[in-house]
Design a protein around this motif. Structure first.
Motif, short mmCIF file in Angstrom:
data_model
loop_
_atom_site.label_atom_id
_atom_site.label_comp_id
_atom_site.label_asym_id
_atom_site.label_seq_id
_atom_site.Cartn_x
_atom_site.Cartn_y
_atom_site.Cartn_z
N LEU A 174 0.82 -1.20 0.00
CA LEU A 174 0.00 0.00 0.00
C LEU A 174 0.86 1.26 0.00
CD1 LEU A 174 -2.77 -1.14 2.51
CD2 LEU A 174 -3.14 -0.51 0.11
N ILE A 175 1.96 1.24 0.76
CA ILE A 175 2.85 2.41 0.78
C ILE A 175 3.49 2.62 -0.59
CG2 ILE A 175 5.01 3.32 1.71
CD1 ILE A 175 4.26 1.92 4.36
N ILE A 176 4.08 1.58 -1.14
CA ILE A 176 4.77 1.72 -2.43
C ILE A 176 3.76 2.07 -3.53
CG2 ILE A 176 6.15 0.53 -4.17
CD1 ILE A 176 7.41 -1.09 -1.93
N GLY A 177 2.60 1.43 -3.49
CA GLY A 177 1.59 1.72 -4.50
C GLY A 177 1.14 3.18 -4.45
N GLY A 178 0.95 3.69 -3.24
CA GLY A 178 0.56 5.09 -3.11
C GLY A 178 1.65 6.03 -3.59
N LEU A 179 2.88 5.72 -3.27
CA LEU A 179 4.00 6.55 -3.71
C LEU A 179 4.12 6.54 -5.23
CD1 LEU A 179 6.72 5.58 -1.06
CD2 LEU A 179 5.27 7.62 -1.07
N ASN A 180 3.98 5.35 -5.82
CA ASN A 180 4.10 5.25 -7.28
C ASN A 180 2.99 6.02 -7.99
OD1 ASN A 180 6.34 3.64 -7.03
ND2 ASN A 180 5.28 1.72 -7.41
N TRP A 181 1.80 6.05 -7.40
CA TRP A 181 0.67 6.73 -8.04
C TRP A 181 0.90 8.24 -8.11
CZ3 TRP A 181 -2.70 5.39 -11.34
CH2 TRP A 181 -3.84 6.16 -11.57
N ALA A 182 1.79 8.75 -7.27
CA ALA A 182 2.08 10.19 -7.30
C ALA A 182 2.62 10.63 -8.66
CB ALA A 182 3.06 10.57 -6.19
N THR A 183 3.24 9.71 -9.40
CA THR A 183 3.76 10.06 -10.73
C THR A 183 2.63 10.41 -11.69
OG1 THR A 183 3.76 7.74 -11.47
CG2 THR A 183 5.78 8.57 -10.44
N GLU A 184 1.41 9.98 -11.38
CA GLU A 184 0.28 10.22 -12.27
C GLU A 184 -0.47 11.51 -11.94
OE1 GLU A 184 -0.16 8.44 -14.87
OE2 GLU A 184 1.32 6.90 -14.34
N TRP A 185 -0.43 11.93 -10.69
CA TRP A 185 -1.27 13.07 -10.32
C TRP A 185 -0.50 14.32 -9.90
CZ3 TRP A 185 -0.33 14.89 -5.53
CH2 TRP A 185 0.10 14.00 -4.54
N TRP A 186 0.76 14.17 -9.49
CA TRP A 186 1.45 15.34 -8.95
C TRP A 186 1.73 16.37 -10.04
CZ3 TRP A 186 6.78 17.13 -9.25
CH2 TRP A 186 7.02 18.24 -8.41
N ASN A 187 1.41 17.62 -9.73
CA ASN A 187 1.67 18.74 -10.62
C ASN A 187 2.44 19.79 -9.84
OD1 ASN A 187 1.58 21.10 -12.15
ND2 ASN A 187 -0.48 20.70 -12.94
N PRO A 188 3.68 20.10 -10.23
CA PRO A 188 4.47 21.06 -9.46
C PRO A 188 3.85 22.45 -9.40
CG PRO A 188 5.51 20.58 -11.58
CD PRO A 188 4.41 19.59 -11.40
N ASN A 189 2.91 22.73 -10.30
CA ASN A 189 2.24 24.03 -10.27
C ASN A 189 1.10 24.09 -9.25
OD1 ASN A 189 3.81 25.06 -12.43
ND2 ASN A 189 2.49 23.99 -13.90
N ARG A 190 0.80 22.94 -8.64
CA ARG A 190 -0.31 22.90 -7.69
C ARG A 190 0.13 22.45 -6.29
NH1 ARG A 190 -5.47 20.04 -10.24
NH2 ARG A 190 -6.35 20.98 -8.34
N GLY A 191 1.40 22.45 -6.06
CA GLY A 191 1.91 22.05 -4.74
C GLY A 191 3.36 21.66 -4.84
N SER A 192 4.13 22.03 -3.84
CA SER A 192 5.56 21.76 -3.87
C SER A 192 5.85 20.29 -3.58
CB SER A 192 6.29 22.62 -2.84
OG SER A 192 5.99 22.17 -1.52
N LEU A 193 6.98 19.83 -4.06
CA LEU A 193 7.40 18.46 -3.79
C LEU A 193 7.62 18.27 -2.30
CD1 LEU A 193 8.30 15.66 -4.66
CD2 LEU A 193 10.56 16.60 -5.17
N ARG A 194 8.17 19.27 -1.64
CA ARG A 194 8.41 19.17 -0.20
C ARG A 194 7.10 18.94 0.55
NH1 ARG A 194 10.94 16.74 2.86
NH2 ARG A 194 12.62 17.13 1.36
N THR A 195 6.04 19.62 0.14
CA THR A 195 4.75 19.44 0.80
C THR A 195 4.23 18.03 0.60
OG1 THR A 195 4.19 21.79 0.55
CG2 THR A 195 2.36 20.25 0.89
N VAL A 196 4.38 17.51 -0.62
CA VAL A 196 3.94 16.15 -0.90
C VAL A 196 4.73 15.15 -0.07
CG1 VAL A 196 3.81 14.35 -2.68
CG2 VAL A 196 3.14 16.69 -3.22
#
Length: 215
Positions: A174-196
């Motif tokens: 569940l941890i790895i799956g959740g982390l991997n899914w971030a590649t599909e939804w993360w947008n640097p214009n909508r939140g910093s990497l540090r916050t994620v």
């Protein structure tokens, strides 16, 4: 194939990369970007050649096929993810707890797939799309990476830091799956990497932690 093996030998024995070695690396970098952007089915050699600034037929000097080029990108991606996470955890102080080490791995994984390496991101995003034979070889690297996480969770569990009701394998997946899914939804214009990263670490720590024992 003989040309490729000879080139790799040159790379190991020369102090400075040859022109051919630099071109080969440029092709791999371009392939990682195209694969990450377009997916396995949408990755075309013509796009890779254009990005690498070489003629498309020149790709066959370095790689015998599109599949061989993609496979090398994927294998390098898995290796780079594992190396970055392992080195980050190893750099922690000796008094770091098991949960500290897991949270450091969480941050390192997000760093490498979201910012540091197109290779790692491409490997993770495209694994399920690969042909069966290539997928099976990719899974070897994926399982080795999974072993890094398995050890971290097992050590924290042995130290009494993990909630006793949690299933270690399910927690890891569940941890790895959740982390991997971030590649599909993360947008640097909508939140910093540090916050994620901070959010993922908080969720992981609080989700795994054993109940507090009142004095």
């Amino acid at each position: 194939m003989p040309k490729q093996r000879s080139l790799r030998t040159d790379e190991r024995t020369r102090g400075e990369p040859s022109k051919s070695a630099r071109t080969r690396e440029r092709i791999l970098d371009a392939a990682a970007k195209v694969l990450n952007r377009n997916g396995y089915a949408g990755t075309r050699l013509s796009d890779i050649a254009a990005l690498a600034q070489v003629q498309a037929p020149a790709l066959y000097y370095y790689f015998t096929s599109r599949e061989e080029l993609i496979e090398e990108v994927v294998m390098l991606g898995m290796a780079r993810a594992q190396t970055h996470v392992s080195e980050t955890v190893a750099a922690l102080s000796e008094d770091a707890t098991g949960l500290d080490r897991i949270c450091a791995a969480v941050g390192a994984h997000l760093e490498v797939v979201l910012r540091l390496s197109d290779y790692a991101s491409a490997a993770i995003r495209n694994g399920p799309q690969l042909p069966a034979d290539l997928r099976e070889r990719q899974l070897v690297g994926q399982r080795a990476y999974g072993d890094v996480w398995r050890k971290l969770i097992d050590e924290a569990r042995a130290a009494g830091e993990i909630h006793p009701d949690l299933d270690p394998r399910a927690a890891r997946m569940l941890i790895i799956g959740g982390l991997n899914w971030a590649t599909e939804w993360w947008n640097p214009n909508r939140g910093s990497l540090r916050t994620v990263i901070t959010t993922a670490q908080l969720l992981t720590r609080q989700g795994l932690a054993a109940p507090r024992q009142d004095p």
